[in-house]
Design an enzyme around this catalytic site. Structure first.
Site: not given
Length: 718
Positions: A45, A114, A175, A357
Site C-alpha cells: 500500500e 481504496k 488492506c 540498571s
C-alpha cells in the site's frame, strides 16, 4: 490454451518521503519478479511515497513526486511485459484517494481507489483520504501531462472495476478491505474474479499474525480463488513496524509464506498456480452458482495480455505449506530488533546508549539490541550487501566485517550502570554480568555528587534540607528526592550519548534508549523526564508479563545466564535508601497494584473501552474467587486515580515500538485528554451504589483496602 499463471507479491522496506530509495526498491522487486517468470507483480500500500507520510499527504509536493516516480516506472525497460500494480495517492476531482495504479507496457489499465479506510488505532486514513463510495462504477480520470506524454492516453478508468486478461480476471483490495465485514473479494468472486490482490500497510503487534492469516485463508476457502497479499516491511519512519509476512493462497491453502521479520529491503514471493483448480473448486458449490447468476456485474477493463502460456503443461503444480507462527517471545526478539536497526541506519547515528540498571526492563532492552546484532551478523553471513554497507558506515570503518554479534555489540552499543547511594551491589553486578555476555561497552558511574549538588542549590535558596521518608521526611520530600536521581540519570545519559564516541575519536553520537514498559506508562509509574525519556524505546509497547517471558527465552536463545538472577529479582526503582544494604523498595508495592493487574486494567481500559463503572462490573466476576466486590471497587478506584493523576506524562512519552493494543501513547494511539477530575465523583458513586447492593444480597467478609495500596497513590511519578 494456457491455464497456469505465475504471480508475484512483494514486501518492501519503504520509507516515508524517500522517493529515491522507494523507487529503486520497487524496480528491484519488478526485476526479480520477471526473472522468476511472473506475469503480475503486486506491491504494498502507498509504496511509492511510503505509507506513513501522514500530513505530508496534504502537500502537493507529495502527489507531484509520486507521479514523477510513476513516470519513471512507466518508462523503465524493467516494467515491460509484466502487469505492475503499485500504490500511490491520487487526487481526482479535487478529492484525494489512496489508489492502486495498474499498468502494462507504458499503458495505465486502471486506477482503483481504496473503498474502505482504516481510521482506528494507529490509523487516521480519513484525515487525508476519502474512500471511493461508488461501488461498481468507474469514471474517466484525466492524466497529468507528464504521464499522458508517456502513455499516449488522455484519460484512464478510475473506480471500482476489475481487470480482465485473455485468460483470467483480477480484482483488487487494499488492506482494510480484507478486514471489513463487506469485503470486496466476496462480490468479485461471484462475478468471476479468480485472482484477488491485496496491497497492505498492516502494522505488527504481538499475537496479530494469526488474524491476518485467518482472513486470507477464510476468504479463499469460502470464495475459492487465488489471493495475493503484499505487506510493507520495516520502520516507515514512525513508531509502528510493518512486519512483511506477504503470502499467496489458493482455495483455503497457503502455497507461499513470506518472512515476518527480515533485514532484507526487498523480498519477492512467487507461485505458479493452476486456474483450473479455482474453477473446479468453485464448481462444487451450487449455492455460489445461484448467487453468481443474479449478481450485478463489475465494470471490466480489458487487457490484451495473457498471464499463462500455451506450453505451461509441464510447469509444476503448487504444494500447500503449513503456516509457521512465531511465539510471542520470538516476536519480541525480532520485531523491535528490526525496528531498531532501521532507525539506527537511517538516523545517521553511531550506535545506542542504554542506562542498564540490572532490572527486567533495561535488561530486556539490552537483549533486544543483542538480538539486533545477531540478525545483522546473520544477514552479513548470508551475503546481504546493503546490511554490510550500513554496518561499515555506522562504525566508521570501510573494511569492518563483524565476526560475531558480541564483536558488533562492542562497536555500536554502550551500556551504563548509574549508581547512587541507594543502589545495591546486587544490581550493579547483574548489570555488569549481562553487559559482558552481550559484549556492550559497559561503564559504571556514581551520580551522588551530582545529586548532592542539585539538592545543595535548593537548600541554599530555601534553607531547608529535604529528607527521605525513612529519615522522617514527608511524602513530598521523599518523592522529590527520588525524582532528582531519576532526572539526573537522564541528563547524564544524554551527555554520555553525545560525547562517548567523541572521546573515542569516532564521529557521530549515540541514540539514547528508553526502557519503560507499557504497564508503567499506563499507570504513570515513572518520573517525567527521567531516564524513561530517551530518543526511542523498543519496549514501550510491551507488557511486564511478556517481558518476563522474553527474559526466560533469551536465556535459552542467546545463553545469557545473567538473566536468571534478573528474572528472579523483584522489580525496583532503587531510589529510596537501602535497609542494611538490601533493597527496601519494590515497584509493585509503590504502585499499589501488581503488573498482572495492570495488564488487565490496560486491556479493559483501551481495548474493551471501559470506564470506572464498567471495569468494576467486569472485574467483580473475573476476580470473584479472590476479591470481594468492595475490594474490587478499591482496586478500580485506585487505578483510575493513579491513571488520571499521571495522564499528563503520556504527552511526553518517548516514541516507542508499537506492540500492544492497550498502548497509552498519547495523540498517536490513545486519544484521551490529560487533565482529569481525579475524584471521578459520579463514576465512583455509581460503583459505591453497586457495592452496597451486592453487600445486601451477598455475604462479603471484608471491605478493607489492600495493605499494599499507598496513601498518596503516587510512587515515583512526578
Amino acid at each position: 490454451m494456457g491455464r497456469k499463471v505465475t504471480l508475484a507479491t512483494c514486501s518492501l522496506n519503504q520509507w516515508a518521503m524517500d522517493f529515491e530509495g522507494n523507487s529503486k526498491r520497487i524496480l528491484e522487486s519488478i526485476e526479480i519478479a520477471k526473472k522468476k517468470n511472473a506475469a503480475y507483480r503486486l506491491g504494498s500500500e502507498l509504496e511509492i511515497c511510503g505509507y506513513g507520510c501522514y500530513d505530508h499527504f496534504y502537500e502537493g509536493d507529495t502527489l507531484l513526486h509520486s507521479f514523477e516516480v510513476l513516470a519513471m516506472l512507466l518508462q523503465s525497460p524493467v516494467t515491460q511485459d509484466i502487469i505492475c500494480d503499485v500504490g500511490m495517492p491520487i487526487m481526482h476531482k479535487n478529492v484525494l484517494y489512496n489508489c492502486r495504479v495498474i499498468f502494462l507496457n507504458k499503458k495505465i489499465l486502471l486506477i482503483r481507489p481504496k473503498m474502505q479506510l482504516c481510521n482506528d488505532g494507529n490509523y487516521r486514513e480519513e484525515r487525508w483520504f476519502t474512500r471511493w463510495m461508488k461501488p461498481k462504477q468507474v469514471e474517466e480520470y484525466f492524466l497529468p501531462r507528464m504521464i499522458s506524454s508517456i502513455t499516449g492516453q488522455k484519460t484512464v478508468p478510475f473506480g471500482d472495476a476489475v481487470l480482465s486478461t485473455r485468460d483470467t480476471c483480477i480484482g483488487s483490495e487494499t488492506c482494510e478491505e480484507l478486514w471489513a465485514p463487506s469485503s470486496s473479494h466476496i462480490a468479485q468472486s461471484l462475478d468471476g474474479v479468480e485472482i484477488f490482490t491485496n496491497a497492505s500497510g498492516s502494522h505488527f503487534s504481538l499475537r496479530k499474525a494469526y488474524v491476518r492469516v485467518d482472513l486470507v485463508k477464510s476468504a479463499t476457502a469460502k470464495c475459492g480463488g487465488i489471493y495475493l497479499f503484499a505487506n510493507q516491511m520495516g520502520c516507515d519512519g514512525d513508531r509502528v513496524y510493518y512486519d512483511g509476512c506477504s503470502m499467496i493462497a489458493i482455495n483455503g491453502s497457503f502455497v507461499v509464506q513470506g518472512s515476518q521479520f527480515s533485514l532484507d529491503e526487498v523480498e519477492v514471493l512467487t507461485a505458479t498456480l493452476d486456474l483450473e483448480d479455482v474453477r473446479s473448486y468453485r464448481g462444487n458449490f451450487a449455492s455460489r452458482a445461484r448467487a453468481a447468476a443474479q449478481l450485478e456485474p463489475y465494470p471490466r477493463v480489458m487487457a490484451d495480455f495473457s498471464l499463462s502460456k500455451d506450453d505451461d503443461i509441464f510447469l509444476p503444480s503448487y504444494e500447500p505449506v503449513e503456516w509457521r507462527y512465531h511465539s510471542p517471545e520470538e516476536e519480541i526478539s525480532y520485531g523491535p530488533a528490526c525496528w531498531l536497526w532501521d532507525y539506527l541506519r537511517r538516523s545517521g547515528q553511531g550506535g545506542f546508549f542504554l542506562p542498564l540498571s540490572g532490572g527486567i526492563d533495561s535488561s530486556s532492552t539490552a537483549c533486544i539490541v543483542a538480538s539486533m546484532c545477531h540478525l545483522v551478523c546473520q544477514a552479513v553471513d548470508n551475503g546481504n550487501p546493503q546490511v554490510l554497507t550500513d554496518v561499515r558506515r555506522i562504525v566508521g570503518d570501510p573494511d569492518f566485517i563483524p565476526q560475531n554479534p558480541k564483536e558488533l555489540a562492542g562497536r555500536i552499543f554502550v551500556t551504563c550502570y548509574m549508581a547512587s547511594e541507594n543502589s545495591s551491589e546486587v544490581t550493579r553486578n547483574r548489570a555488569q554480568q549481562l553487559a559482558e555476555q552481550i559484549g556492550s561497552c559497559h561503564q559504571s558511574i556514581q551520580i551522588d555528587t551530582a545529586v548532592s549538588a542539585v539538592i545543595g542549590i535548593f537548600t541554599a535558596v530555601t534553607a531547608v534540607v529535604p529528607r527521605f521518608k525513612v529519615h522522617g521526611g514527608s511524602p513530598r520530600e521523599n518523592l522529590a528526592l527520588q525524582n532528582v536521581q531519576a532526572r539526573l540519570r537522564m541528563v547524564l545519559a544524554y551527555l554520555f550519548a553525545q560525547l562517548t564516541l567523541w572521546a573515542q575519536g569516532r564521529p557521530g553520537g549515540l541514540l539514547v534508549l528508553g526502557s519503560s514498559n507499557v504497564d508503567e506508562s499506563l499507570r504513570g509509574y515513572m518520573t517525567k523526564y527521567d531516564c524513561s525519556s530517551a530518543d526511542i524505546n523498543p519496549i514501550g509497547g510491551i507488557s511486564k508479563t511478556d517481558l518476563r517471558a522474553f527474559i526466560r527465552f533469551c536465556v535459552d536463545k542467546f545463553g545469557f545466564t545473567a538473566l536468571k538472577e534478573i528474572y528472579d529479582a523483584p522489580p525496583t526503582a532503587e531510589l529510596e535508601p537501602l535497609a542494611e544494604g538490601q533493597i527496601a523498595q519494590t515497584d509493585e508495592e509503590d504502585m499499589g497494584m501488581s503488573y498482572e493487574e495492570l495488564s488487565i486494567y490496560g486491556r479493559l481500559r483501551k481495548m474493551m473501552k471501559c470506564g470506572p463503572y464498567s471495569m468494576f462490573c467486569k472485574l467483580i466476576h473475573t476476580w470473584k474467587n479472590t476479591c470481594s466486590p468492595a475490594q474490587v471497587a478499591v482496586k478500580v478506584k485506585h487505578f483510575f486515580r493513579s491513571y488520571s493523576i499521571n495522564r499528563h506524562k503520556m504527552t511526553t512519552l518517548t516514541p516507542s515500538f508499537h506492540a500492544e493494543n492497550y498502548s497509552p501513547d498519547d495523540n498517536r494511539f490513545d486519544l484521551r485528554q490529560f487533565l482529569y477530575n481525579v475524584a471521578w465523583t459520579w463514576q465512583f458513586r455509581a460503583i459505591d451504589k453497586q457495592v452496597d447492593t451486592l453487600e445486601k444480597t451477598k455475604s462479603t467478609p471484608s471491605t478493607e483496602e489492600p495493605a499494599t495500596t499507598p496513601q498518596d497513590g503516587s510512587g515515583p511519578t512526578n
